[in-house]
Motif scaffolding. Sequence first.
Motif, PDB file in Angstrom:
ATOM      1  N   GLU A  62      -9.899   0.240  -0.942  1.00 16.10           N
ATOM      2  CA  GLU A  62      -8.886   0.880  -0.105  1.00 16.10           C
ATOM      3  C   GLU A  62      -8.337   2.143  -0.771  1.00 16.10           C
ATOM      4  O   GLU A  62      -8.106   3.163  -0.109  1.00 16.10           O
ATOM      5  CB  GLU A  62      -7.742  -0.091   0.179  1.00 16.10           C
ATOM      6  N   LEU A  63      -8.146   2.081  -2.084  1.00 15.86           N
ATOM      7  CA  LEU A  63      -7.572   3.220  -2.789  1.00 15.86           C
ATOM      8  C   LEU A  63      -8.536   4.403  -2.820  1.00 15.86           C
ATOM      9  O   LEU A  63      -8.088   5.564  -2.810  1.00 15.86           O
ATOM     10  CB  LEU A  63      -7.182   2.819  -4.215  1.00 15.86           C
ATOM     11  N   ILE A 104     -11.063   2.195 -11.784  1.00 15.99           N
ATOM     12  CA  ILE A 104     -11.475   3.350 -10.995  1.00 15.99           C
ATOM     13  C   ILE A 104     -10.831   4.603 -11.581  1.00 15.99           C
ATOM     14  O   ILE A 104      -9.631   4.617 -11.865  1.00 15.99           O
ATOM     15  CB  ILE A 104     -11.135   3.185  -9.503  1.00 15.99           C
ATOM     16  N   VAL A 105     -11.649   5.612 -11.778  1.00 13.99           N
ATOM     17  CA  VAL A 105     -11.188   6.871 -12.369  1.00 13.99           C
ATOM     18  C   VAL A 105     -11.428   7.988 -11.371  1.00 13.99           C
ATOM     19  O   VAL A 105     -12.553   8.219 -10.933  1.00 13.99           O
ATOM     20  CB  VAL A 105     -11.921   7.175 -13.691  1.00 13.99           C
ATOM     21  N   PHE A 106     -10.350   8.673 -11.004  1.00 10.82           N
ATOM     22  CA  PHE A 106     -10.415   9.806 -10.084  1.00 10.82           C
ATOM     23  C   PHE A 106     -10.184  11.102 -10.852  1.00 10.82           C
ATOM     24  O   PHE A 106      -9.420  11.126 -11.820  1.00 10.82           O
ATOM     25  CB  PHE A 106      -9.348   9.679  -8.996  1.00 10.82           C
ATOM     26  N   LEU A 150       0.815  -1.214   0.000  1.00 11.87           N
ATOM     27  CA  LEU A 150       0.000   0.000   0.000  1.00 11.87           C
ATOM     28  C   LEU A 150       0.850   1.267   0.000  1.00 11.87           C
ATOM     29  O   LEU A 150       0.372   2.316  -0.442  1.00 11.87           O
ATOM     30  CB  LEU A 150      -0.959  -0.012   1.188  1.00 11.87           C
ATOM     31  N   GLN A 151       2.080   1.186   0.472  1.00 10.25           N
ATOM     32  CA  GLN A 151       2.946   2.356   0.403  1.00 10.25           C
ATOM     33  C   GLN A 151       3.154   2.782  -1.041  1.00 10.25           C
ATOM     34  O   GLN A 151       3.181   3.977  -1.358  1.00 10.25           O
ATOM     35  CB  GLN A 151       4.289   2.065   1.071  1.00 10.25           C
ATOM     36  N   PHE A 152       3.293   1.806  -1.918  1.00 12.79           N
ATOM     37  CA  PHE A 152       3.417   2.101  -3.348  1.00 12.79           C
ATOM     38  C   PHE A 152       2.214   2.902  -3.826  1.00 12.79           C
ATOM     39  O   PHE A 152       2.349   3.899  -4.549  1.00 12.79           O
ATOM     40  CB  PHE A 152       3.539   0.794  -4.142  1.00 12.79           C
ATOM     41  N   PHE A 153       1.019   2.480  -3.439  1.00 17.74           N
ATOM     42  CA  PHE A 153      -0.184   3.169  -3.907  1.00 17.74           C
ATOM     43  C   PHE A 153      -0.347   4.541  -3.262  1.00 17.74           C
ATOM     44  O   PHE A 153      -0.842   5.472  -3.895  1.00 17.74           O
ATOM     45  CB  PHE A 153      -1.416   2.296  -3.664  1.00 17.74           C
ATOM     46  N   ILE A 208      -6.603   0.049 -12.887  1.00 15.22           N
ATOM     47  CA  ILE A 208      -7.361  -1.198 -12.853  1.00 15.22           C
ATOM     48  C   ILE A 208      -6.744  -2.073 -11.776  1.00 15.22           C
ATOM     49  O   ILE A 208      -5.540  -2.353 -11.786  1.00 15.22           O
ATOM     50  CB  ILE A 208      -7.390  -1.910 -14.227  1.00 15.22           C
ATOM     51  N   VAL A 209      -7.583  -2.479 -10.810  1.00 12.47           N
ATOM     52  CA  VAL A 209      -7.112  -3.220  -9.642  1.00 12.47           C
ATOM     53  C   VAL A 209      -8.210  -4.179  -9.178  1.00 12.47           C
ATOM     54  O   VAL A 209      -9.367  -4.051  -9.584  1.00 12.47           O
ATOM     55  CB  VAL A 209      -6.743  -2.265  -8.476  1.00 12.47           C
ATOM     56  N   PRO A 210      -7.884  -5.138  -8.300  1.00  6.03           N
ATOM     57  CA  PRO A 210      -8.915  -5.994  -7.728  1.00  6.03           C
ATOM     58  C   PRO A 210      -9.891  -5.186  -6.873  1.00  6.03           C
ATOM     59  O   PRO A 210      -9.576  -4.079  -6.406  1.00  6.03           O
ATOM     60  CB  PRO A 210      -8.122  -6.979  -6.869  1.00  6.03           C
ATOM     61  N   LYS A 211     -11.076  -5.757  -6.646  1.00 11.85           N
ATOM     62  CA  LYS A 211     -12.166  -5.064  -5.952  1.00 11.85           C
ATOM     63  C   LYS A 211     -11.755  -4.542  -4.578  1.00 11.85           C
ATOM     64  O   LYS A 211     -11.978  -3.374  -4.249  1.00 11.85           O
ATOM     65  CB  LYS A 211     -13.371  -5.997  -5.825  1.00 11.85           C
ATOM     66  N   LEU A 212     -11.176  -5.395  -3.733  1.00  8.23           N
ATOM     67  CA  LEU A 212     -10.855  -4.984  -2.374  1.00  8.23           C
ATOM     68  C   LEU A 212      -9.808  -3.878  -2.352  1.00  8.23           C
ATOM     69  O   LEU A 212      -9.893  -2.943  -1.541  1.00  8.23           O
ATOM     70  CB  LEU A 212     -10.373  -6.183  -1.552  1.00  8.23           C
TER      71      LEU A 212
END
Length: 235
Positions: free
Chosen positions: A165-166, A196-198, A134-137, A157-161
Amino acid sequence: MASIFQFKEFAVDQSDCAMKINTDAVLLASLVHVDSSERILDIGTGTGVIALMLAQRCADSEVIAVEIDPAAAKRAAINFRNSNFGDRMVMHACSFQDFTDTGSFDFIISNPPFYTDSLHNPDARKKLARHTNLQFFNELLTFAADKLQVDGQLALIVPKLLADELKEIAETLNLCLKEEIQIRSFEGDAIIRKIIVFQKAYRGVSTVSDFIIYEAKGVYSEMYKTALRPYFLAF
């Protein structure tokens, strides 16, 4: 022996690349909305496929890519030069943390390493490409918040869980969820990935949609065919 994936408008030589072209990458590149972006940054480009797909889509965009694996970065640079879009593409062989471009971006995109808790892969390069924490993210989202234009967007694009968190981390950085695409193998299946698009300081209502890859075993859905038709020879 060369490992070449031929698209309609370009080819990707995957030789020397630890991570090959995969469904995550092509779905991310085909489903996000980037058409008005002048400067696009692809983080962790690997073979260069996402950057090349976006260069095809966005005829007036400059597409910049970074890749930490030297061999993959060299191969991606060759793929860029061999394409019809090479004059609008730039390759940097470095991590995004060491990226020195002082400009800002309209769109940042990444198919990031996300196996945060899985066993380490004995292949060192695959480990580098597929394992992180998670430090990377935290660093990735902080980087995006700093480098995006006022209304710039970040797509992952990442897994659901991990996506859930992101979203929490992004909120602390004024990166607001604009769009979420829930990807399933078959209709009714569990979600296997989320796009996910921010957007910086976005105040609208976020949209949620479903994307189904297969309509039957070995048979791609019309959604998938429509999304990839501009790129894949098979469609």
